[in-house]
Enzyme design. Structure first.
Site, PDB file in Angstrom:
ATOM      1  N   SER A  16       0.918   1.006  -6.531  1.00 16.73           N
ATOM      2  CA  SER A  16       0.765   2.470  -6.529  1.00 16.73           C
ATOM      3  C   SER A  16       1.839   3.110  -5.649  1.00 16.73           C
ATOM      4  O   SER A  16       2.317   4.214  -5.947  1.00 16.73           O
ATOM      5  CB  SER A  16      -0.641   2.888  -6.103  1.00 16.73           C
ATOM      6  N   ARG A  68       8.572 -21.748   3.128  1.00 15.11           N
ATOM      7  CA  ARG A  68       8.855 -20.304   3.256  1.00 15.11           C
ATOM      8  C   ARG A  68      10.355 -20.034   3.253  1.00 15.11           C
ATOM      9  O   ARG A  68      10.840 -19.097   2.628  1.00 15.11           O
ATOM     10  CB  ARG A  68       8.227 -19.798   4.568  1.00 15.11           C
ATOM     11  N   MET A  93       2.737  -9.032  -0.035  1.00 14.50           N
ATOM     12  CA  MET A  93       1.823  -9.681   0.892  1.00 14.50           C
ATOM     13  C   MET A  93       2.309 -11.080   1.272  1.00 14.50           C
ATOM     14  O   MET A  93       1.634 -12.082   1.037  1.00 14.50           O
ATOM     15  CB  MET A  93       0.413  -9.713   0.284  1.00 14.50           C
ATOM     16  N   ARG A  94       3.492 -11.120   1.869  1.00 14.04           N
ATOM     17  CA  ARG A  94       4.059 -12.384   2.337  1.00 14.04           C
ATOM     18  C   ARG A  94       4.584 -12.173   3.745  1.00 14.04           C
ATOM     19  O   ARG A  94       5.153 -11.114   4.044  1.00 14.04           O
ATOM     20  CB  ARG A  94       5.266 -12.788   1.471  1.00 14.04           C
ATOM     21  N   LEU A  96       7.459 -12.828   6.206  1.00 10.78           N
ATOM     22  CA  LEU A  96       8.876 -13.101   5.940  1.00 10.78           C
ATOM     23  C   LEU A  96       9.483 -13.949   7.057  1.00 10.78           C
ATOM     24  O   LEU A  96       9.142 -13.777   8.228  1.00 10.78           O
ATOM     25  CB  LEU A  96       9.617 -11.773   5.828  1.00 10.78           C
ATOM     26  N   ASN A 110       8.850  -1.163   5.604  1.00 10.84           N
ATOM     27  CA  ASN A 110       7.520  -1.576   5.142  1.00 10.84           C
ATOM     28  C   ASN A 110       6.569  -0.401   5.293  1.00 10.84           C
ATOM     29  O   ASN A 110       6.734   0.437   6.183  1.00 10.84           O
ATOM     30  CB  ASN A 110       7.023  -2.741   6.013  1.00 10.84           C
ATOM     31  N   HIS A 112       2.494   0.321   5.936  1.00 13.40           N
ATOM     32  CA  HIS A 112       1.305  -0.391   6.418  1.00 13.40           C
ATOM     33  C   HIS A 112       0.150   0.596   6.537  1.00 13.40           C
ATOM     34  O   HIS A 112       0.335   1.705   7.053  1.00 13.40           O
ATOM     35  CB  HIS A 112       1.605  -1.042   7.769  1.00 13.40           C
ATOM     36  N   SER A 139       1.651   4.069   8.163  1.00 12.89           N
ATOM     37  CA  SER A 139       2.927   4.072   8.881  1.00 12.89           C
ATOM     38  C   SER A 139       4.023   3.455   8.014  1.00 12.89           C
ATOM     39  O   SER A 139       3.777   2.473   7.306  1.00 12.89           O
ATOM     40  CB  SER A 139       2.836   3.185  10.137  1.00 12.89           C
ATOM     41  N   THR A 144      10.994  -5.884  11.673  1.00  8.83           N
ATOM     42  CA  THR A 144      11.637  -6.797  12.609  1.00  8.83           C
ATOM     43  C   THR A 144      10.867  -8.116  12.556  1.00  8.83           C
ATOM     44  O   THR A 144       9.936  -8.258  11.751  1.00  8.83           O
ATOM     45  CB  THR A 144      11.596  -6.239  14.047  1.00  8.83           C
ATOM     46  N   ASP A 148       4.435  -6.525  11.325  1.00 11.49           N
ATOM     47  CA  ASP A 148       3.985  -5.121  11.384  1.00 11.49           C
ATOM     48  C   ASP A 148       4.358  -4.466  12.721  1.00 11.49           C
ATOM     49  O   ASP A 148       3.651  -3.585  13.221  1.00 11.49           O
ATOM     50  CB  ASP A 148       2.456  -5.026  11.189  1.00 11.49           C
ATOM     51  N   GLU A 177       0.077   7.575   1.952  1.00 13.89           N
ATOM     52  CA  GLU A 177       1.145   6.580   1.760  1.00 13.89           C
ATOM     53  C   GLU A 177       2.116   7.059   0.698  1.00 13.89           C
ATOM     54  O   GLU A 177       3.337   6.906   0.825  1.00 13.89           O
ATOM     55  CB  GLU A 177       0.553   5.229   1.321  1.00 13.89           C
TER      56      GLU A 177
HETATM   57  C1  GAR Z   1      -0.840  -0.462   0.499  1.00 11.09           C
HETATM   58  O1  GAR Z   1      -2.004   0.134   1.027  1.00 11.09           O
HETATM   59  C2  GAR Z   1       0.071  -0.913   1.615  1.00 11.09           C
HETATM   60  O2  GAR Z   1       0.033  -0.080   2.727  1.00 11.09           O
HETATM   61  C3  GAR Z   1      -0.505  -2.269   1.933  1.00 11.09           C
HETATM   62  O3  GAR Z   1      -0.799  -2.824   0.680  1.00 11.09           O
HETATM   63  C4  GAR Z   1      -1.183  -1.772  -0.208  1.00 11.09           C
HETATM   64  C5  GAR Z   1      -0.436  -1.938  -1.507  1.00 11.09           C
HETATM   65  O4  GAR Z   1      -0.913  -1.025  -2.452  1.00 11.09           O
HETATM   66  N1  GAR Z   1       0.415  -3.082   2.670  1.00 11.09           N
HETATM   67  C6  GAR Z   1       0.063  -3.900   3.651  1.00 11.09           C
HETATM   68  O5  GAR Z   1      -1.082  -4.069   3.993  1.00 11.09           O
HETATM   69  C7  GAR Z   1       1.227  -4.611   4.319  1.00 11.09           C
HETATM   70  N2  GAR Z   1       0.836  -5.157   5.578  1.00 11.09           N
HETATM   71  P1  GAR Z   1      -0.076  -0.708  -3.768  1.00 11.09           P
HETATM   72  O6  GAR Z   1       0.259  -2.068  -4.405  1.00 11.09           O
HETATM   73  O7  GAR Z   1      -1.015   0.073  -4.625  1.00 11.09           O
HETATM   74  O8  GAR Z   1       1.138   0.034  -3.383  1.00 11.09           O
END
Ligand code: GAR
Length: 216
Positions: A16, A68, A93-94, A96, A110, A112, A139, A144, A148, A177
């Site tokens: 999204s 990795r 969701m990896r 790095l 990123n 978060h 955020s 780095t 997060d 977001e």
């Molecule tokens: C989002 O809420 C993003 O902030 C989070 O994953 C979701 C992805 O949603 N990211 C993390 O948690 C990274 N640590 P989306 O696939 O609908 O964009």
């Protein structure tokens, strides 16, 4: 107009945020172009969103790499094939590797779902509720080596309501977001946001530790 900023977006899921980024570039005056969307999951719906927008996609299966470091090396090769000026993690969701993060130092952002430095990692909405926080949010930060933990570019806060559940909170945070990530991408593409020696800067000024505070 000068050459647009080449963006590569990494996803693992619904995408999204990717959609919000795509939609924000629909007008004529766009400082950025999303060259490719790369997923580590074949079934990520974000890949479909990218195809529908005519954006190139790649699927890189982390399970078919020994470790990795080798997966991240392949990822670097794929990203660099698109001459990326900016790499956006949008629900990727990896964790790095240090090599990956160093390679994209200053051009890796990123998003978060918390008001960092609160609630790094997972289950952020539930943790904000359990803590009884009056405010929650999201955020955008430079990445780095600390998970997060990089310098913040922009945050958006929302009030927590007494009847909120993790799901209702997540929904309202998502709306924010979808505003702040396109904003951060645009700022970077326009050369307004940079990673300086002491942290993130906007128009040459050091941003506060909590980043720019976005208010609707
Ligand atoms: C989002 O809420 C993003 O902030 C989070 O994953 C979701 C992805 O949603 N990211 C993390 O948690 C990274 N640590 P989306 O696939 O609908 O964009």
């Amino acid at each position: 107009m000068s050459t647009p900023c080449n963006v590569v977006v990494l996803i693992s899921g619904s995408g999204s945020n990717l959609q919000a980024l795509i939609d924000s570039l629909a007008g004529a005056d766009t400082p950025a172009v999303i060259r490719a969307v790369i997923s580590n999951r074949a079934d990520a719906y974000g890949l479909e969103r990218a195809r529908q927008a005519g954006i190139e996609t790649r699927f890189l299966d982390h399970k078919s790499y020994a470790d990795r470091e080798s997966f991240d090396a392949a990822l670097i090769q794929a990203i660099d094939g698109f001459n990326a000026d900016l790499v956006l993690l949008a629900g990727f969701m990896r964790i790095l590797s240090a090599d990956f993060v160093r390679h994209y130092q200053g051009r890796l952002l990123n998003i978060h779902p918390s008001l960092l430095p609160k609630y790094k990692g997972l289950h952020t909405h539930q943790r904000a509720l359990e803590a009884g926080d009056a405010e929650h949010g999201c955020s955008v930060h430079f990445v780095t080596e600390e998970l997060d933990g990089g310098p913040l570019v922009v945050q958006a806060a929302i009030p927590v309501e007494s009847d909120d559940t993790p799901e209702t909170l997540a929904q309202r945070v998502h709306v924010q977001e979808h505003v702040i990530y396109p904003l951060a991408m645009r700022w970077f593409a326009e050369g307004r946001v940079r990673l300086g020696e002491q942290g993130a800067t906007l128009d040459g000024e050091l941003l506060p530790a909590s980043g720019h505070s976005y208010r609707t």
